[in-house]
Design an enzyme around this catalytic site. Structure first.
Site, mmCIF file in Angstrom:
data_model
loop_
_atom_site.group_PDB
_atom_site.id
_atom_site.type_symbol
_atom_site.label_atom_id
_atom_site.label_comp_id
_atom_site.label_asym_id
_atom_site.label_seq_id
_atom_site.Cartn_x
_atom_site.Cartn_y
_atom_site.Cartn_z
ATOM 1 C CB SER A 83 -0.115 7.944 -2.650
ATOM 2 O OG SER A 83 0.143 8.718 -1.503
ATOM 3 C CG ASP A 124 3.796 5.661 1.971
ATOM 4 O OD1 ASP A 124 4.784 5.019 2.352
ATOM 5 O OD2 ASP A 124 3.824 6.461 1.004
ATOM 6 C CG HIS A 146 2.937 5.697 -6.216
ATOM 7 N ND1 HIS A 146 3.907 6.651 -6.369
ATOM 8 C CD2 HIS A 146 2.434 5.855 -4.954
ATOM 9 C CE1 HIS A 146 3.990 7.373 -5.252
ATOM 10 N NE2 HIS A 146 3.113 6.903 -4.381
ATOM 11 C CG HIS A 164 1.406 8.422 7.164
ATOM 12 N ND1 HIS A 164 0.438 7.540 7.588
ATOM 13 C CD2 HIS A 164 2.138 8.728 8.263
ATOM 14 C CE1 HIS A 164 0.599 7.322 8.890
ATOM 15 N NE2 HIS A 164 1.611 8.034 9.326
ATOM 16 C CD GLU A 188 2.303 15.298 5.232
ATOM 17 O OE1 GLU A 188 2.317 14.213 4.640
ATOM 18 O OE2 GLU A 188 3.165 15.611 6.088
#
Ligand code: SAM
Length: 275
Positions: free
Chosen positions: A92, A156, A18, A41, A110
């Site tokens: 994120s 990610d 981050h 992700h 997601e």
């Protein structure tokens, strides 16, 4: 799909990831032209640090929880202002949303339905931020290049699947073919030097001409507790990162690594192209 980021949110790997995302977004904000952020992700967006899962692993306490007193300028200062000190840790997409200007845009993808529902709620009040339910790898090609022609893609994944390194490298290869100047930030666990080095090679094979690799090892003495394996080292590769990114990460990690662990070691190395 058993992975839940709630066990890990705010840990040392999230801190590095981050912080790097913040550094890249601050760079993109230097020009008035709009930029796009694509988070393939995305996770659930916000994590309650009093949650039983966070308490069980203690990972946030050993990550962001160690950085309470840090005073810093630049990306580290902004990251800590956005992510530090609260009862909730932002994932994120929320960090990106906090750094969007009216002209910028975020797409956060997601796959897990519960995580997606939470993500959608977490982004409901955020301007120019869209949550999408689905497979981030499958969605990515259609989103590239973004009309803004400036921006960053964060990849990610949870690394539950055996072929995750290959899937990530392939996503980068397709991504660079569609958008050669895009910034790509790839997270990976460092479980062995050989595996991480092989992955670095795959990133170059995927077409990256400018790449910086960041590693932070917190030197865990007992990486295994019962059946649970704890991560001791985290890795990131930034492709097409802005000028000055490697040096800023070097300095920020030199400041925070000793606070995360007395045994921490960080390295920032240029895999290809200029620093
Ligand atoms: N990027 C988030 C952050 O920094 O706050 C953390 C993401 S977590 C490491 C990985 C997430 O990817 C999980 O929430 C998992 O449900 C989700 N996921 C797994 N496979 C996926 C896929 N193919 N596409 C999109 N999301 C996926």
């Amino acid at each position: 799909m058993n992975y839940r980021h709630a066990y890990h949110a705010g840990n040392f790997a999230d801190v590095v990831k981050h912080l790097a995302l913040t550094a890249i977004l601050l760079h993109l904000r230097k020009k008035a032209a709009p930029f796009a952020v694509i988070d393939t992700h995305a996770g659930r967006g916000t994590y309650d640090l009093a949650d039983e899962r966070a308490a069980r692993t203690g990972e946030a306490a050993n990550g962001i929880g160690k950085l309470g007193g840090v005073q810093a300028d630049g990306a580290l200062g902004d990251y800590l202002r956005i992510a530090g000190g609260g009862a909730h840790y932002p994932g994120s997409p929320l960090i990106a949303a906090a750094l969007l200007r009216p002209q910028d845009r975020l797409v956060a993808i997601e796959k897990h339905p519960d995580e997606f529902a939470a993500l959608k709620a977490a982004l409901a009040g955020a301007r120019n931020a869209r949550a999408e339910e689905g497979d981030g790898y499958a969605r990515l090609p259609a989103l590239l290049p973004p009309p803004e022609r400036r921006g960053v893609v964060l990849i990610d994944p949870p690394f539950e699947a055996d072929d995750e390194f290959a899937a990530q490298a392939e996503a980068l290869r397709i991504g660079l073919r569609r958008w050669a100047t895009g910034i790509f930030l790839l997270w990976f666990p460092v479980k062995s030097a050989a595996e991480a080095n092989a992955f670095s090679g795959e990133i170059l094979n995927a077409g990256a001409k400018k790449a910086v690799r960041i590693d932070l090892d917190v030197g865990l003495e007992a990486p295994t507790i019962g059946t649970r394996t704890r991560l001791s080292a985290t890795g990131l590769i930034a492709v097409n990162a802005p000028y000055g990114f490697a040096e800023e990460m070097r300095e920020a990690l030199a400041q925070i690594a000793p606070l995360l662990s007395a045994k921490a070691e960080s390295t920032v190395r240029v895999l290809a192209g200029e620093d």
